[in-house]
Design a protein around this motif. Sequence first.
Motif, PDB file in Angstrom:
ATOM      1  N   GLU A  23      29.306  32.122   7.383  1.00  0.00           N
ATOM      2  CA  GLU A  23      29.164  30.879   6.556  1.00  0.00           C
ATOM      3  C   GLU A  23      29.560  30.962   5.305  1.00  0.00           C
ATOM      4  N   TRP A  24      29.685  31.855   4.766  1.00  0.00           N
ATOM      5  CA  TRP A  24      30.320  31.890   3.198  1.00  0.00           C
ATOM      6  C   TRP A  24      31.633  31.368   3.449  1.00  0.00           C
ATOM      7  N   SER A  25      31.885  30.316   1.859  1.00  0.00           N
ATOM      8  CA  SER A  25      33.199  29.803   2.106  1.00  0.00           C
ATOM      9  C   SER A  25      33.845  29.897   0.815  1.00  0.00           C
ATOM     10  N   VAL A  26      35.058  29.949   0.689  1.00  0.00           N
ATOM     11  CA  VAL A  26      35.848  29.994  -0.662  1.00  0.00           C
ATOM     12  C   VAL A  26      35.297  28.896  -1.529  1.00  0.00           C
ATOM     13  N   THR A  58      23.288  16.898   1.912  1.00  0.00           N
ATOM     14  CA  THR A  58      24.277  18.096   3.027  1.00  0.00           C
ATOM     15  C   THR A  58      25.288  18.513   1.935  1.00  0.00           C
ATOM     16  N   PHE A  59      25.792  19.759   2.536  1.00  0.00           N
ATOM     17  CA  PHE A  59      26.899  20.507   1.786  1.00  0.00           C
ATOM     18  C   PHE A  59      27.828  20.663   2.657  1.00  0.00           C
ATOM     19  N   ALA A  60      29.100  20.976   2.359  1.00  0.00           N
ATOM     20  CA  ALA A  60      30.009  21.420   2.916  1.00  0.00           C
ATOM     21  C   ALA A  60      30.982  22.525   2.548  1.00  0.00           C
ATOM     22  N   GLY A  61      31.519  23.329   3.412  1.00  0.00           N
ATOM     23  CA  GLY A  61      32.255  24.513   3.092  1.00  0.00           C
ATOM     24  C   GLY A  61      33.825  24.717   3.823  1.00  0.00           C
ATOM     25  N   ASP A  62      34.515  25.164   3.102  1.00  0.00           N
ATOM     26  CA  ASP A  62      36.006  25.553   3.711  1.00  0.00           C
ATOM     27  C   ASP A  62      36.050  26.974   4.552  1.00  0.00           C
ATOM     28  N   GLY A  63      34.952  27.758   4.626  1.00  0.00           N
ATOM     29  CA  GLY A  63      35.027  28.811   5.247  1.00  0.00           C
ATOM     30  C   GLY A  63      35.944  29.819   4.485  1.00  0.00           C
ATOM     31  N   GLY A  64      36.189  31.170   5.207  1.00  0.00           N
ATOM     32  CA  GLY A  64      37.200  32.128   4.797  1.00  0.00           C
ATOM     33  C   GLY A  64      37.661  33.023   5.877  1.00  0.00           C
ATOM     34  N   GLU A  65      38.574  33.888   5.151  1.00  0.00           N
ATOM     35  CA  GLU A  65      39.233  34.962   6.123  1.00  0.00           C
ATOM     36  C   GLU A  65      38.609  36.209   6.022  1.00  0.00           C
ATOM     37  N   PRO A  66      38.692  37.196   7.022  1.00  0.00           N
ATOM     38  CA  PRO A  66      38.081  38.749   6.698  1.00  0.00           C
ATOM     39  C   PRO A  66      38.531  39.302   5.463  1.00  0.00           C
ATOM     40  N   SER A  67      39.449  39.076   4.897  1.00  0.00           N
ATOM     41  CA  SER A  67      39.914  39.946   3.801  1.00  0.00           C
ATOM     42  C   SER A  67      39.171  39.502   2.284  1.00  0.00           C
ATOM     43  N   LYS A  83      36.103  31.412   9.695  1.00  0.00           N
ATOM     44  CA  LYS A  83      37.412  30.520   9.426  1.00  0.00           C
ATOM     45  C   LYS A  83      36.999  29.309  10.315  1.00  0.00           C
ATOM     46  N   TYR A  84      36.160  28.567   9.571  1.00  0.00           N
ATOM     47  CA  TYR A  84      35.728  27.166   9.924  1.00  0.00           C
ATOM     48  C   TYR A  84      35.645  26.068   8.730  1.00  0.00           C
ATOM     49  N   ILE A  85      35.789  25.025   8.879  1.00  0.00           N
ATOM     50  CA  ILE A  85      35.117  24.010   7.881  1.00  0.00           C
ATOM     51  C   ILE A  85      33.745  23.792   8.487  1.00  0.00           C
ATOM     52  N   TYR A  86      32.753  23.924   7.637  1.00  0.00           N
ATOM     53  CA  TYR A  86      31.410  23.707   7.949  1.00  0.00           C
ATOM     54  C   TYR A  86      30.505  22.655   7.173  1.00  0.00           C
ATOM     55  N   LEU A  87      29.493  22.038   7.817  1.00  0.00           N
ATOM     56  CA  LEU A  87      28.621  21.296   7.581  1.00  0.00           C
ATOM     57  C   LEU A  87      27.178  21.976   7.244  1.00  0.00           C
ATOM     58  N   HIS A 133      43.781  29.413  13.079  1.00  0.00           N
ATOM     59  CA  HIS A 133      45.128  29.263  12.713  1.00  0.00           C
ATOM     60  C   HIS A 133      45.724  28.831  11.447  1.00  0.00           C
ATOM     61  N   HIS A 134      44.695  28.898  10.457  1.00  0.00           N
ATOM     62  CA  HIS A 134      45.102  28.471   9.028  1.00  0.00           C
ATOM     63  C   HIS A 134      45.214  29.699   8.593  1.00  0.00           C
ATOM     64  N   ASN A 135      46.177  29.900   7.561  1.00  0.00           N
ATOM     65  CA  ASN A 135      46.534  30.881   6.392  1.00  0.00           C
ATOM     66  C   ASN A 135      45.683  30.616   5.377  1.00  0.00           C
ATOM     67  N   TYR A 136      44.676  31.116   5.034  1.00  0.00           N
ATOM     68  CA  TYR A 136      43.761  31.012   3.769  1.00  0.00           C
ATOM     69  C   TYR A 136      44.365  31.302   2.480  1.00  0.00           C
ATOM     70  N   LYS A 137      45.717  31.896   2.382  1.00  0.00           N
ATOM     71  CA  LYS A 137      46.311  31.895   1.114  1.00  0.00           C
ATOM     72  C   LYS A 137      46.486  30.424   0.684  1.00  0.00           C
ATOM     73  N   LEU A 138      46.322  29.611   1.319  1.00  0.00           N
ATOM     74  CA  LEU A 138      46.163  28.076   0.955  1.00  0.00           C
ATOM     75  C   LEU A 138      44.625  27.722   1.179  1.00  0.00           C
ATOM     76  N   GLU A 139      43.942  27.486   0.160  1.00  0.00           N
ATOM     77  CA  GLU A 139      42.643  27.299   0.219  1.00  0.00           C
ATOM     78  C   GLU A 139      42.309  25.650   0.708  1.00  0.00           C
ATOM     79  N   PRO A 140      41.370  25.443   1.627  1.00  0.00           N
ATOM     80  CA  PRO A 140      41.205  24.180   2.416  1.00  0.00           C
ATOM     81  C   PRO A 140      40.732  23.173   1.152  1.00  0.00           C
ATOM     82  N   ASN A 141      39.695  23.410   0.476  1.00  0.00           N
ATOM     83  CA  ASN A 141      39.078  22.622  -0.722  1.00  0.00           C
ATOM     84  C   ASN A 141      38.512  21.407  -0.005  1.00  0.00           C
TER      85      ASN A 141
END
Length: 421
Positions: A327-330, A340-349, A358-362, A380-388
Amino acid sequence: MKKLLLMILLLSQVIALKAQPLLETGGQQMPDEWIDKTTNHRVIRLVRRPGINLSFYFHNNPFVGNEMVFYGSNERQKERYVGELKTKAQEIYNLNVKDKQLYTVNLSTLAVKQLTHEKSNIQGEIVNKQTGKAYYQCLDSVFSVDVKTGLRELLYVFPADFKGSISTVNADGTLLGGVYATEKEKEIFKQNPEKHQYFNRIYEAKLPRTLFTIDIKKKQLQKVFTDNAWLNHVQFSPTDPTLLMFCHEGPWHKVDRIWTIDVEKREEPKLIHKRTMDMEIAGHEWFSKDGKYIWFDLQLPRGETFYVGGTNLENGEEKKYQLQRNEWSVHFTSAHDGRTFAGDGGEPSAVAKAPDGKYIYLFTPEDGHFKSEKLVNMKHHNYKLEPNVHYSPDGKWVIFRANFEGFEGIYAVEISRNTKK
């Protein structure tokens, strides 16, 4: 009559839901609206103009009423195909984009309007909902543009010996804030454009940086604070016109990162969160919408136990909510009402090394931890571009940027879950 109107409304909602296909998000060209088959939440393409479209960094307010300001370009990145980027996507500040300008999208009609028409690229994700203006910088000049009328005004031109960069506006729209870096530091960035190249170099260089304000009415610059440290993430409080937050950037486990300063009194900066153990990290800080808290990603220690922490600015008391590794997010953000809070998830690296993050979270706070709900599958999202992530002004949507179709776009996911299978 009221019953008939209610029945018509419910029927129209059912028809609308049936018209939205149940699809895996990304890896293909998506329709303008669909239901994420993993989460069963409705996702829409919020900005439907061709080209590159990018919403703001997570702590920068993009909203004036029902208009959202965003960055756009008429260029599309080259050498790419749906599902994967052949070129390395980066943050908007480093993205090799031509003709980068400000646009608005109406959140009700989805009508898009171009706000700026500068001959060079612009920078500055700075919007004030009280003045109804966006503020930006083009080369050495600082401008405002009225979001409603498009009226442009030159506010300030940096002198040759102080080429600063603006990054924030205060609550009542009277001051802009930013940071000045030396030419030596700028050369390090120029010679080391990738984050893994410059990050430790800039931190270890210990070159002076200066926080400053610009009085918008008087068109005067005032130096606020200078330190031999990488001062970054400069943010004014959304409610206190004199309170400025900044960070000591660098490897998070080596810095006491989060600080505030009163730009009028200009007393010594105040540390917001003191690290308590070896390898503890706190960062990606933001103000709550009511200005009462500063929230941040907190790890005790780095990469092991994960929290969102918050410091009460009135009494200094801290609270924290634990979350699971996946559930950790960038970046995290908080709702307008703080419930409530929201998060943009993160990739394994990333730092959490999350195998399935790799999810958008509530997130909903509950007895010292977050109860989570997945809103969008970002496989399918490349997290080199952070969702924010951003909450929409009405609190019903989470807005984010993504490249899961093979290009940079702006999307929104409805927080209420679709109950139709």
